[in-house]
Scaffold this motif. Structure first.
Motif, PDB file in Angstrom:
ATOM      1  N   UNK A 104      -2.993  -3.869   2.439  1.00 20.17           N
ATOM      2  CA  UNK A 104      -1.834  -4.533   1.656  1.00 20.17           C
ATOM      3  C   UNK A 104      -2.122  -4.551   0.020  1.00 20.17           C
ATOM      4  N   UNK A 105      -3.258  -5.213  -0.056  1.00 23.42           N
ATOM      5  CA  UNK A 105      -3.930  -5.476  -1.544  1.00 23.42           C
ATOM      6  C   UNK A 105      -4.339  -4.016  -2.109  1.00 23.42           C
ATOM      7  N   UNK A 106      -5.167  -3.172  -1.202  1.00 21.27           N
ATOM      8  CA  UNK A 106      -5.408  -1.944  -1.723  1.00 21.27           C
ATOM      9  C   UNK A 106      -4.316  -1.046  -2.134  1.00 21.27           C
ATOM     10  N   UNK A 107      -3.397  -1.027  -1.471  1.00 20.85           N
ATOM     11  CA  UNK A 107      -2.124  -0.503  -1.797  1.00 20.85           C
ATOM     12  C   UNK A 107      -1.133  -0.536  -3.160  1.00 20.85           C
ATOM     13  N   UNK A 108      -1.393  -2.183  -2.970  1.00 18.70           N
ATOM     14  CA  UNK A 108      -0.580  -2.889  -4.241  1.00 18.70           C
ATOM     15  C   UNK A 108      -1.624  -2.481  -5.504  1.00 18.70           C
ATOM     16  N   UNK A 109      -2.923  -2.744  -5.468  1.00 21.51           N
ATOM     17  CA  UNK A 109      -3.857  -2.250  -6.599  1.00 21.51           C
ATOM     18  C   UNK A 109      -3.567  -0.730  -6.953  1.00 21.51           C
ATOM     19  N   UNK A 110      -3.648  -0.023  -6.041  1.00 23.72           N
ATOM     20  CA  UNK A 110      -3.299   1.600  -6.156  1.00 23.72           C
ATOM     21  C   UNK A 110      -2.121   1.949  -7.027  1.00 23.72           C
ATOM     22  N   UNK A 111      -1.074   1.069  -6.671  1.00 27.64           N
ATOM     23  CA  UNK A 111       0.238   1.382  -7.271  1.00 27.64           C
ATOM     24  C   UNK A 111       0.098   0.653  -8.679  1.00 27.64           C
ATOM     25  N   UNK A 112      -0.329  -0.339  -8.749  1.00 27.81           N
ATOM     26  CA  UNK A 112      -0.075  -1.297 -10.135  1.00 27.81           C
ATOM     27  C   UNK A 112      -1.285  -1.015 -11.117  1.00 27.81           C
ATOM     28  N   UNK A 113      -2.307  -1.060 -10.952  1.00 30.37           N
ATOM     29  CA  UNK A 113      -3.448  -0.699 -11.646  1.00 30.37           C
ATOM     30  C   UNK A 113      -3.868   0.576 -11.834  1.00 30.37           C
ATOM     31  N   UNK A 114      -3.516   1.203 -13.309  1.00 30.94           N
ATOM     32  CA  UNK A 114      -3.676   2.447 -13.780  1.00 30.94           C
ATOM     33  C   UNK A 114      -5.157   2.655 -14.214  1.00 30.94           C
ATOM     34  N   UNK A 116      -8.558   3.264 -13.642  1.00 30.73           N
ATOM     35  CA  UNK A 116      -9.081   3.620 -12.261  1.00 30.73           C
ATOM     36  C   UNK A 116     -10.665   2.859 -11.821  1.00 30.73           C
ATOM     37  N   UNK A 117     -11.346   2.752 -12.967  1.00 25.55           N
ATOM     38  CA  UNK A 117     -12.576   1.925 -12.878  1.00 25.55           C
ATOM     39  C   UNK A 117     -12.321   0.407 -12.387  1.00 25.55           C
ATOM     40  N   UNK A 118     -11.278  -0.286 -13.201  1.00 27.06           N
ATOM     41  CA  UNK A 118     -10.994  -1.391 -12.835  1.00 27.06           C
ATOM     42  C   UNK A 118     -10.342  -1.584 -11.466  1.00 27.06           C
ATOM     43  N   UNK A 119      -9.541  -0.504 -11.199  1.00 29.07           N
ATOM     44  CA  UNK A 119      -8.975  -0.714  -9.627  1.00 29.07           C
ATOM     45  C   UNK A 119     -10.132  -0.615  -8.760  1.00 29.07           C
ATOM     46  N   UNK A 120     -10.911   0.263  -8.828  1.00 29.62           N
ATOM     47  CA  UNK A 120     -11.914   0.436  -7.933  1.00 29.62           C
ATOM     48  C   UNK A 120     -13.100  -0.834  -7.843  1.00 29.62           C
ATOM     49  N   UNK A 121     -13.142  -1.472  -8.812  1.00 31.00           N
ATOM     50  CA  UNK A 121     -14.012  -2.610  -9.129  1.00 31.00           C
ATOM     51  C   UNK A 121     -13.234  -3.769  -8.062  1.00 31.00           C
TER      52      UNK A 121
END
Length: 146
Positions: A104-114, A116-121
């Motif tokens: 759930x958190x990974x999908x939410x981050x993938x949708x909400x955080x443009x 990419x380096x921050x999202x991956x971190x």
């Protein structure tokens, strides 16, 4: 003279809180996270650990993430140090619950955080935290109990 070079990210000029859009951005992330927990059949076990009404859970996560992302430390102001492991200890958190939460958190981050380096971190860091909260090996399949 020897110079050691380590691979580290440069200090951010903005906090994750700022990059996400402040309180409104963190709220969107939290709301999407809990919506996914409600929607995804793959999150059934972790969802069943929560109350029917997720409003209180969402508020606590928002307050925690606000401070953790570099914004106002709302959770600590209300409840003191998060002590995540201690606060989750009353619940059985096994590998399945961890994986469902991370889904759930990974999908939410993938949708909400443009960014990419921050999202991956953030995904890596949430994975480490989730691993730390596992306090049970979970249920053994019935076939192994025969």
């Amino acid at each position: 003279m020897t110079i050691t070079i380590t691979k580290a990210a440069p200090p951010p000029t903005q906090t994750p809180y700022d990059v996400l859009g402040g309180a409104a951005g963190v709220q969107r992330l939290v709301q999407r996270f809990y919506a996914l927990m409600d929607e995804l059949p793959e999150a059934y076990r972790v969802r069943s650990m929560h109350p029917e009404n997720l409003q209180g859970s969402a508020q606590s996560l928002f307050e925690f993430l606000s401070g953790w992302f570099g914004g106002p430390d709302l959770y600590a102001q209300k409840h003191g140090h998060p002590r995540l492991r201690m606060r989750h200890n009353p619940y059985t958190v096994g590998p399945v619950e961890r994986d469902e939460w991370l889904l759930c958190m990974t999908q939410a981050l993938s949708e909400q955080v443009a960014d990419a380096p921050l999202r991956d971190h953030l995904i890596r860091t949430f994975s480490q935290i989730a691993d730390h909260l596992v306090n049970s090996q979970g249920q053994v399949a019935a076939a192994f109990n025969d």
